[in-house]
Design a protein around this motif. Sequence first.
Motif, PDB file in Angstrom:
ATOM      1  N   GLU A   1       0.887  -1.251   0.039  1.00 46.86           N
ATOM      2  CA  GLU A   1       0.028  -0.101   0.096  1.00 46.86           C
ATOM      3  C   GLU A   1       0.851   1.264  -0.016  1.00 46.86           C
ATOM      4  N   LYS A   2       2.058   1.140  -0.267  1.00 55.35           N
ATOM      5  CA  LYS A   2       2.989   2.120  -0.145  1.00 55.35           C
ATOM      6  C   LYS A   2       3.286   2.775  -1.505  1.00 55.35           C
ATOM      7  N   MET A   3       3.170   3.941  -1.854  1.00 46.95           N
ATOM      8  CA  MET A   3       3.339   4.519  -3.299  1.00 46.95           C
ATOM      9  C   MET A   3       4.876   4.827  -3.440  1.00 46.95           C
ATOM     10  N   LEU A   4       5.425   4.586  -4.450  1.00 46.59           N
ATOM     11  CA  LEU A   4       6.766   4.733  -4.634  1.00 46.59           C
ATOM     12  C   LEU A   4       6.909   5.827  -5.807  1.00 46.59           C
ATOM     13  N   ALA A   5       6.248   5.512  -6.800  1.00 49.27           N
ATOM     14  CA  ALA A   5       6.562   6.487  -7.922  1.00 49.27           C
ATOM     15  C   ALA A   5       5.316   6.602  -9.031  1.00 49.27           C
ATOM     16  N   GLU A   6       5.560   7.600  -9.694  1.00 50.33           N
ATOM     17  CA  GLU A   6       4.298   7.830 -10.799  1.00 50.33           C
ATOM     18  C   GLU A   6       5.081   7.633 -12.361  1.00 50.33           C
ATOM     19  N   LYS A   7       4.581   6.955 -12.957  1.00 47.19           N
ATOM     20  CA  LYS A   7       4.780   7.009 -14.167  1.00 47.19           C
ATOM     21  C   LYS A   7       3.832   7.763 -15.100  1.00 47.19           C
ATOM     22  N   LEU A   8       4.122   8.938 -15.798  1.00 49.04           N
ATOM     23  CA  LEU A   8       3.027   9.548 -16.585  1.00 49.04           C
ATOM     24  C   LEU A   8       3.217   9.118 -17.836  1.00 49.04           C
ATOM     25  N   TYR A   9       2.067   8.997 -18.529  1.00 46.53           N
ATOM     26  CA  TYR A   9       1.897   8.672 -20.064  1.00 46.53           C
ATOM     27  C   TYR A   9       1.122   9.651 -20.483  1.00 46.53           C
ATOM     28  N   ALA A  10       1.443  10.740 -21.039  1.00 48.82           N
ATOM     29  CA  ALA A  10       0.544  11.765 -21.527  1.00 48.82           C
ATOM     30  C   ALA A  10       1.265  12.208 -22.803  1.00 48.82           C
ATOM     31  N   ASP A  11       0.470  12.913 -23.660  1.00 48.94           N
ATOM     32  CA  ASP A  11       1.120  13.711 -24.742  1.00 48.94           C
ATOM     33  C   ASP A  11       1.429  15.046 -24.164  1.00 48.94           C
ATOM     34  N   VAL A  12       2.531  15.442 -23.846  1.00 52.00           N
ATOM     35  CA  VAL A  12       2.762  16.748 -23.121  1.00 52.00           C
ATOM     36  C   VAL A  12       3.291  17.790 -24.319  1.00 52.00           C
ATOM     37  N   THR A  13       3.484  17.219 -25.510  1.00 48.43           N
ATOM     38  CA  THR A  13       4.131  18.236 -26.451  1.00 48.43           C
ATOM     39  C   THR A  13       3.212  19.290 -26.698  1.00 48.43           C
ATOM     40  N   PRO A  14       1.987  19.317 -26.455  1.00 41.90           N
ATOM     41  CA  PRO A  14       1.030  20.795 -26.430  1.00 41.90           C
ATOM     42  C   PRO A  14       1.567  21.843 -25.470  1.00 41.90           C
ATOM     43  N   LEU A  15       1.877  21.197 -24.382  1.00 47.83           N
ATOM     44  CA  LEU A  15       2.363  21.752 -23.389  1.00 47.83           C
ATOM     45  C   LEU A  15       3.688  22.332 -23.424  1.00 47.83           C
ATOM     46  N   VAL A  16       4.582  22.273 -24.024  1.00 46.74           N
ATOM     47  CA  VAL A  16       5.858  22.405 -24.078  1.00 46.74           C
ATOM     48  C   VAL A  16       6.246  24.226 -24.193  1.00 46.74           C
ATOM     49  N   PRO A  17       5.362  24.731 -25.175  1.00 47.12           N
ATOM     50  CA  PRO A  17       5.329  26.078 -25.233  1.00 47.12           C
ATOM     51  C   PRO A  17       5.145  26.846 -23.877  1.00 47.12           C
ATOM     52  N   PHE A  18       4.357  26.303 -22.967  1.00 51.98           N
ATOM     53  CA  PHE A  18       4.155  26.949 -21.834  1.00 51.98           C
ATOM     54  C   PHE A  18       5.001  26.443 -20.792  1.00 51.98           C
ATOM     55  N   MET A  19       5.866  25.242 -21.013  1.00 55.91           N
ATOM     56  CA  MET A  19       6.913  24.674 -20.138  1.00 55.91           C
ATOM     57  C   MET A  19       8.025  24.141 -20.863  1.00 55.91           C
ATOM     58  N   PRO A  20       8.852  24.927 -21.452  1.00 53.91           N
ATOM     59  CA  PRO A  20       9.873  24.461 -22.348  1.00 53.91           C
ATOM     60  C   PRO A  20      10.913  23.391 -21.728  1.00 53.91           C
ATOM     61  N   TRP A  21      11.063  23.781 -20.323  1.00 53.18           N
ATOM     62  CA  TRP A  21      11.837  22.971 -19.707  1.00 53.18           C
ATOM     63  C   TRP A  21      11.333  21.406 -19.383  1.00 53.18           C
TER      64      TRP A  21
END
Length: 140
Positions: free
Chosen positions: A116-136
């Motif tokens: 029941e202990k959470m260790l990590a999050e693997k995020l699967y999302a198309d973040v390319t539309p967000l890169v202009p807002f978050m270039p980092w």
Amino acid sequence: MVSPEIIAVREKTLAAHLEGESRKDVDAVLATFSGVPRYELMSVDKVIDGRDEVRKFLQLFFDSMGPNEHIGEAFYHSPSATAVEVLTVFPHGFDGNQTGQVIKVRSVGVFTFDGEKMLAEKLYADVTPLVPFMPWLTDA
């Protein structure tokens, strides 16, 4: 098989995690991890590992976006992970400055667990539309 008791604890932890993200509350999100927190952004091949690095990532991430809500729509449990289908709604555009322009982003988070202990999050999302807002996001 995952016991109903472990499922209940995991879903409570994940609800707190998503609520913390919606409130942009770095400490609340960090509190959902056991041990050393870790994010893996699969679409940009980026790993953020350790409390200080995750804190920095979350603050940068939260500062980059306007008001939003993370909604866990479906949960899939296995012995070592829970996958969550997430709908993130930005009611005023991504950066909060586009009043009336609702943006919806769908993603899947695979949260690794030790029981029941959470260790990590693997995020699967198309973040390319967000890169202009978050270039980092694409920085090595």
